[in-house]
Design a protein around this motif. Structure first.
Motif, PDB file in Angstrom:
ATOM      1  N   UNK A  38       7.968  -5.768  15.682  1.00 23.08           N
ATOM      2  CA  UNK A  38       6.903  -4.779  15.577  1.00 23.08           C
ATOM      3  C   UNK A  38       7.011  -3.882  14.347  1.00 23.08           C
ATOM      4  N   UNK A  39       8.117  -3.909  13.636  1.00 23.27           N
ATOM      5  CA  UNK A  39       8.304  -2.946  12.547  1.00 23.27           C
ATOM      6  C   UNK A  39       8.662  -3.573  11.202  1.00 23.27           C
ATOM      7  N   UNK A  40       8.670  -4.882  11.104  1.00 18.13           N
ATOM      8  CA  UNK A  40       9.003  -5.525   9.837  1.00 18.13           C
ATOM      9  C   UNK A  40       7.893  -6.483   9.413  1.00 18.13           C
ATOM     10  N   UNK A  41       8.015  -6.990   8.198  1.00 22.17           N
ATOM     11  CA  UNK A  41       7.016  -7.920   7.679  1.00 22.17           C
ATOM     12  C   UNK A  41       7.670  -9.232   7.289  1.00 22.17           C
ATOM     13  N   UNK A  42       6.985 -10.317   7.562  1.00 17.84           N
ATOM     14  CA  UNK A  42       7.477 -11.634   7.163  1.00 17.84           C
ATOM     15  C   UNK A  42       6.883 -12.078   5.830  1.00 17.84           C
ATOM     16  N   UNK A  43       6.033 -11.216   5.237  1.00 17.02           N
ATOM     17  CA  UNK A  43       5.413 -11.532   3.960  1.00 17.02           C
ATOM     18  C   UNK A  43       5.468 -10.318   3.048  1.00 17.02           C
ATOM     19  N   UNK A  44       5.381 -10.560   1.750  1.00 17.61           N
ATOM     20  CA  UNK A  44       5.260  -9.473   0.787  1.00 17.61           C
ATOM     21  C   UNK A  44       3.780  -9.245   0.487  1.00 17.61           C
ATOM     22  N   UNK A  45       3.485  -8.136  -0.168  1.00 22.72           N
ATOM     23  CA  UNK A  45       2.100  -7.883  -0.557  1.00 22.72           C
ATOM     24  C   UNK A  45       1.589  -9.017  -1.455  1.00 22.72           C
ATOM     25  N   UNK A  46       2.413  -9.457  -2.377  1.00 23.15           N
ATOM     26  CA  UNK A  46       1.999 -10.522  -3.298  1.00 23.15           C
ATOM     27  C   UNK A  46       1.659 -11.796  -2.541  1.00 23.15           C
ATOM     28  N   UNK A  47       2.434 -12.111  -1.514  1.00 20.59           N
ATOM     29  CA  UNK A  47       2.179 -13.323  -0.719  1.00 20.59           C
ATOM     30  C   UNK A  47       0.884 -13.193   0.082  1.00 20.59           C
ATOM     31  N   UNK A  48       0.615 -11.985   0.577  1.00 23.03           N
ATOM     32  CA  UNK A  48      -0.641 -11.762   1.300  1.00 23.03           C
ATOM     33  C   UNK A  48      -1.819 -11.925   0.342  1.00 23.03           C
ATOM     34  N   UNK A  74       4.648  -1.973   8.043  1.00 25.14           N
ATOM     35  CA  UNK A  74       5.344  -1.163   7.031  1.00 25.14           C
ATOM     36  C   UNK A  74       5.112  -1.658   5.611  1.00 25.14           C
ATOM     37  N   UNK A  75       4.052  -2.431   5.369  1.00 20.40           N
ATOM     38  CA  UNK A  75       3.728  -2.876   4.014  1.00 20.40           C
ATOM     39  C   UNK A  75       2.704  -1.935   3.384  1.00 20.40           C
ATOM     40  N   UNK A  76       2.549  -2.034   2.076  1.00 20.87           N
ATOM     41  CA  UNK A  76       1.460  -1.368   1.383  1.00 20.87           C
ATOM     42  C   UNK A  76       0.429  -2.451   1.041  1.00 20.87           C
ATOM     43  N   UNK A  77      -0.639  -2.508   1.843  1.00 20.02           N
ATOM     44  CA  UNK A  77      -1.701  -3.493   1.640  1.00 20.02           C
ATOM     45  C   UNK A  77      -3.003  -2.785   1.288  1.00 20.02           C
ATOM     46  N   UNK A  78      -2.873  -1.605   0.730  1.00 22.19           N
ATOM     47  CA  UNK A  78      -4.053  -0.808   0.391  1.00 22.19           C
ATOM     48  C   UNK A  78      -4.938  -1.544  -0.595  1.00 22.19           C
TER      49      UNK A  78
END
Length: 272
Positions: A38-48, A74-78
């Motif tokens: 619930x609190x981590x990401x399996x992808x980076x912003x670049x991958x998204x 907890x990513x920055x996907x702004x």
């Protein structure tokens, strides 16, 4: 025999009081929001970004990316454009989504607890069973969205919800009465013109200076809500619970419909 009957009646009453709250609370009790799920990401912003760009375009020339079930907390996907994408069951807890676009996106059963959606666009998005407690949707555009999400404690200051449907889903009640839940939400200066809020939960919501013109508020729970300076022209109050609600001036109330059919009107507080 009488004891069993009494117990059954009490149990049924407890379930009927507010089933959606029971469902939401049970979900949160059984989930560890600090867990890696619930609190981590399996992808980076670049991958998204790469996934969004690689997805086929739909008829409106928008991405139809499939991010179902992805962990993106907890990513920055702004600023990213998720319009038309499948985000069902995605985890976006405490994710920065400022200015992001989710027009017509599917966010059913997604997790956006404490997410920052300031200025985001969710026009015609689907938010069924979505967990959005304490999310920041200040200035967000949710016009014509379908919302049976839990937005308890969320900030929707200046948000646009014109034509949005937050009414109870009377067809699918296997998990309780799914409806828009805005308990203690901040809706000051929000535009809900023509929104469907039938059976919605707005207990203790802040609705000062909000536009509720032509809203369907039938059977909604507005107990404890602050409706001071709220535009209620054409709003339908049939069986709306107004216990301890702060109502606007008599002049504003004159423009509402079926106020005489509201519940607990005698327990409401009134501005002079």
């Amino acid at each position: 025999m009488l004891f069993r009957l009494a117990f059954a009646l009490v149990s049924m009453t407890a379930l009927l009081v507010d089933p959606i709250d029971a469902v939401s609370q049970d979900m949160l009790r059984s989930v560890d929001l600090n867990s890696s799920e619930m609190s981590t990401s399996e992808m980076t912003r670049a991958e998204v970004e790469t996934l969004l760009k690689a997805a086929p375009q739909d008829a409106a020339d928008q991405s139809s990316a499939d991010l179902q079930g992805k962990r993106l907390s907890h990513l920055d996907l702004s600023g990213l454009d998720f319009s038309g994408s499948n985000l069902r069951l995605v985890k976006l807890n405490r994710t920065s989504l400022k200015g992001a676009r989710f027009d017509r996106a599917i966010l059913n059963q997604a997790w956006l607890i404490d997410a920052d959606l300031t200025g985001a666009s969710l026009v015609k998005a689907s938010l069924l069973g979505t967990q959005m407690q304490r999310a920041n949707l200040g200035g967000a555009d949710l016009n014509s969205a379908r919302i049976t999400a839990d937005l308890s404690g969320a900030s929707l200051i200046g948000a646009k919800l014109a034509g949005a449907d937050l009414s109870a889903d009377m067809r699918n009640q296997s998990m309780g009465l799914m409806r828009g839940v805005l308990k203690s939400a901040d809706l000051r200066n929000a535009d809900l013109n023509g929104a469907n809020l039938a059976r919605a939960d707005l207990q203790f919501a802040q609705l000062q200076n909000a536009n509720l013109a032509n809203c369907n508020l039938s059977r909604a729970d507005l107990s404890g809500a602050d409706l001071s300076n709220t535009n209620l022209a054409g709003a339908d109050f049939t069986e709306t619970d107004l216990a301890s609600a702060l109502l606007p001036s008599p002049a504003a109330l004159e423009k509402a419909r079926n106020l005489d059919k509201a519940r607990n009107l005698n327990l409401a507080r009134r501005l002079p």
